[in-house]
Motif scaffolding. Structure first.
Motif, PDB file in Angstrom:
ATOM      1  N   ARG A   1       9.136 -53.362  -5.520  1.00 34.58           N
ATOM      2  CA  ARG A   1       8.573 -51.967  -5.133  1.00 34.58           C
ATOM      3  C   ARG A   1       7.605 -51.226  -5.977  1.00 34.58           C
ATOM      4  N   TYR A   2       6.785 -50.590  -5.577  1.00 27.52           N
ATOM      5  CA  TYR A   2       5.552 -49.921  -6.422  1.00 27.52           C
ATOM      6  C   TYR A   2       6.137 -48.304  -6.712  1.00 27.52           C
ATOM      7  N   SER A   3       5.705 -47.835  -7.736  1.00 30.59           N
ATOM      8  CA  SER A   3       5.772 -46.323  -7.930  1.00 30.59           C
ATOM      9  C   SER A   3       4.986 -45.816  -9.006  1.00 30.59           C
ATOM     10  N   GLY A   4       4.810 -44.503  -9.208  1.00 28.99           N
ATOM     11  CA  GLY A   4       3.867 -43.956 -10.101  1.00 28.99           C
ATOM     12  C   GLY A   4       2.829 -42.894  -9.392  1.00 28.99           C
ATOM     13  N   HIS A   5       2.094 -42.436 -10.018  1.00 24.67           N
ATOM     14  CA  HIS A   5       1.029 -41.291  -9.654  1.00 24.67           C
ATOM     15  C   HIS A   5       0.105 -41.609  -8.780  1.00 24.67           C
ATOM     16  N   ASP A   6      -0.327 -42.823  -8.802  1.00 26.42           N
ATOM     17  CA  ASP A   6      -1.292 -43.367  -7.962  1.00 26.42           C
ATOM     18  C   ASP A   6      -0.667 -43.831  -6.524  1.00 26.42           C
ATOM     19  N   ILE A   7       0.572 -44.359  -6.796  1.00 22.68           N
ATOM     20  CA  ILE A   7       1.244 -44.764  -5.474  1.00 22.68           C
ATOM     21  C   ILE A   7       1.477 -43.618  -4.628  1.00 22.68           C
ATOM     22  N   ASP A   8       2.127 -42.520  -5.259  1.00 25.15           N
ATOM     23  CA  ASP A   8       2.416 -41.414  -4.657  1.00 25.15           C
ATOM     24  C   ASP A   8       1.004 -40.893  -3.560  1.00 25.15           C
ATOM     25  N   VAL A   9       0.026 -40.713  -4.413  1.00 28.32           N
ATOM     26  CA  VAL A   9      -1.083 -40.248  -3.896  1.00 28.32           C
ATOM     27  C   VAL A   9      -1.905 -41.088  -2.806  1.00 28.32           C
ATOM     28  N   VAL A  10      -1.971 -42.358  -2.842  1.00 25.95           N
ATOM     29  CA  VAL A  10      -2.412 -43.233  -1.907  1.00 25.95           C
ATOM     30  C   VAL A  10      -1.411 -43.415  -0.844  1.00 25.95           C
ATOM     31  N   GLU A  11      -0.301 -43.247  -0.939  1.00 29.48           N
ATOM     32  CA  GLU A  11       0.620 -43.133   0.295  1.00 29.48           C
ATOM     33  C   GLU A  11       0.431 -41.950   1.052  1.00 29.48           C
ATOM     34  N   LEU A  12       0.187 -40.769   0.289  1.00 30.06           N
ATOM     35  CA  LEU A  12      -0.103 -39.454   1.168  1.00 30.06           C
ATOM     36  C   LEU A  12      -1.566 -39.655   1.765  1.00 30.06           C
ATOM     37  N   MET A  13      -2.587 -40.289   1.184  1.00 29.93           N
ATOM     38  CA  MET A  13      -3.786 -40.544   1.752  1.00 29.93           C
ATOM     39  C   MET A  13      -3.509 -41.097   3.097  1.00 29.93           C
ATOM     40  N   ALA A  14      -2.844 -42.293   2.881  1.00 29.68           N
ATOM     41  CA  ALA A  14      -2.555 -43.172   4.065  1.00 29.68           C
ATOM     42  C   ALA A  14      -1.965 -42.444   5.234  1.00 29.68           C
ATOM     43  N   LYS A  15      -0.999 -41.514   5.006  1.00 27.31           N
ATOM     44  CA  LYS A  15      -0.435 -40.766   5.856  1.00 27.31           C
ATOM     45  C   LYS A  15      -1.293 -39.677   6.556  1.00 27.31           C
ATOM     46  N   GLU A  16      -2.093 -39.253   5.857  1.00 26.29           N
ATOM     47  CA  GLU A  16      -3.048 -38.234   6.519  1.00 26.29           C
ATOM     48  C   GLU A  16      -4.011 -39.358   7.456  1.00 26.29           C
ATOM     49  N   MET A  17      -4.312 -40.386   7.252  1.00 28.54           N
ATOM     50  CA  MET A  17      -5.085 -41.236   7.972  1.00 28.54           C
ATOM     51  C   MET A  17      -4.307 -41.933   9.171  1.00 28.54           C
ATOM     52  N   GLY A  18      -3.188 -41.564   9.134  1.00 33.29           N
ATOM     53  CA  GLY A  18      -2.234 -42.289  10.271  1.00 33.29           C
ATOM     54  C   GLY A  18      -2.116 -43.753  10.319  1.00 33.29           C
ATOM     55  N   VAL A  19      -2.197 -44.204   8.827  1.00 37.24           N
ATOM     56  CA  VAL A  19      -1.905 -45.832   8.891  1.00 37.24           C
ATOM     57  C   VAL A  19      -1.030 -45.895   7.666  1.00 37.24           C
TER      58      VAL A  19
END
Length: 260
Positions: free
Chosen positions: A57-75
């Motif tokens: 599993r991945y964790s960290g600041h950048d992981i949280d941010v890119v996951e939020l970006m993906a969610k905003e894009m619907g992917v």
């Protein structure tokens, strides 16, 4: 001649009209991401507190941010392992759509790829044993034949070591996340890194000390997410999503969670 010119004009106008009437399409990378509903994220996964891979599993600041970006894009996010030496080659070979994990913004990289706005201001510092902290007050103190420096290959920390610590005993260790423990255990003396990583490990292990934090070894810089340069529409959308998250306070929330 006049009839020929008029005919040419009519033909050109017809072509232009057809183009205008065609439905608009995004760039090929953006189309692929939105069609497959997958954002491929490349990361070395070895740089706390930005991106660390553990137990699959991945964790960290950048992981949280890119996951939020993906969610905003619907992917959804699909992680692709890479290494610091291979990072630029892999993104240019289309192995992933965005690279994260504590990547320094600099001219050399921005010549070859796009980078999102900078975050996490930092400078180069040294992670050393707390018992030895008074030994290291300048670059000259680090650049001594008796000082054992352990570096990770392929990034800007290695560049700093090779440029400024030529007199030190320099060795390479492929797994960046293991180097702090090697320093703490006395198998090396110095690790050159950025402010946040040094502070993270010094806080986690009292045997370690983050030197030069108050006066870094380099001028202040920032980190950034890397994007391929092959689709302006994709870059524009990613920049929009980043700005949206910034305006909502989501970037600050991630920084407060991971970078304090």
């Amino acid at each position: 001649m006049q009839r020929t010119s008029f005919s040419t004009f009519i033909a050109a106008a017809a072509v232009a009209a057809c183009v205008l009437l065609q439905p608009a399409h995004a760039g090929p990378r953006l189309d692929r991401i939105m069609d497959t509903k997958v954002l491929r994220v490349g990361t070395p996964g070895d740089y706390r507190p930005f991106a660390i891979q553990a137990d699959g599993r991945y964790s960290g600041h950048d992981i949280d941010v890119v996951e939020l970006m993906a969610k905003e894009m619907g992917v959804r996010v699909e992680y692709v392992p890479t290494t610091w030496p291979q990072l630029m080659k892999d993104i240019q070979a289309d192995r992933f759509d965005v690279a994260v994990g504590g990547i320094t913004r600099n001219v050399a990289r921005i010549r070859q790829v796009e980078m999102l706005p900078g975050y996490a201001p930092f400078g180069k510092v040294a992670l050393v044993r707390a018992a030895d902290k008074d030994k290291y007050r300048s670059v000259a103190d680090l650049n001594q034949p008796g000082v054992r420096v352990i570096k990770n290959p392929g990034g800007t920390n290695e560049t700093f070591v090779l440029e400024h610590l030529k007199s030190a005993q320099v060795s390479t260790h492929d797994k960046n996340a293991e180097i702090p423990a090697l320093i703490a255990d006395g198998k090396g003396d110095v690790m050159i890194t950025e402010t946040y990583e040094a502070l993270h490990y010094a806080k986690a292990d009292p045997r370690l000390y983050a030197a030069f934090v108050a006066a870094p070894l380099t001028p202040q810089n920032t980190l950034g997410f890397m994007l391929p340069k092959d689709d302006a529409d994709y870059s524009r959308v990613m920049e929009f999503v980043w700005g949206l998250m910034d305006a909502r306070g989501q970037l600050k929330q991630a920084a407060d969670k991971w970078l304090q």
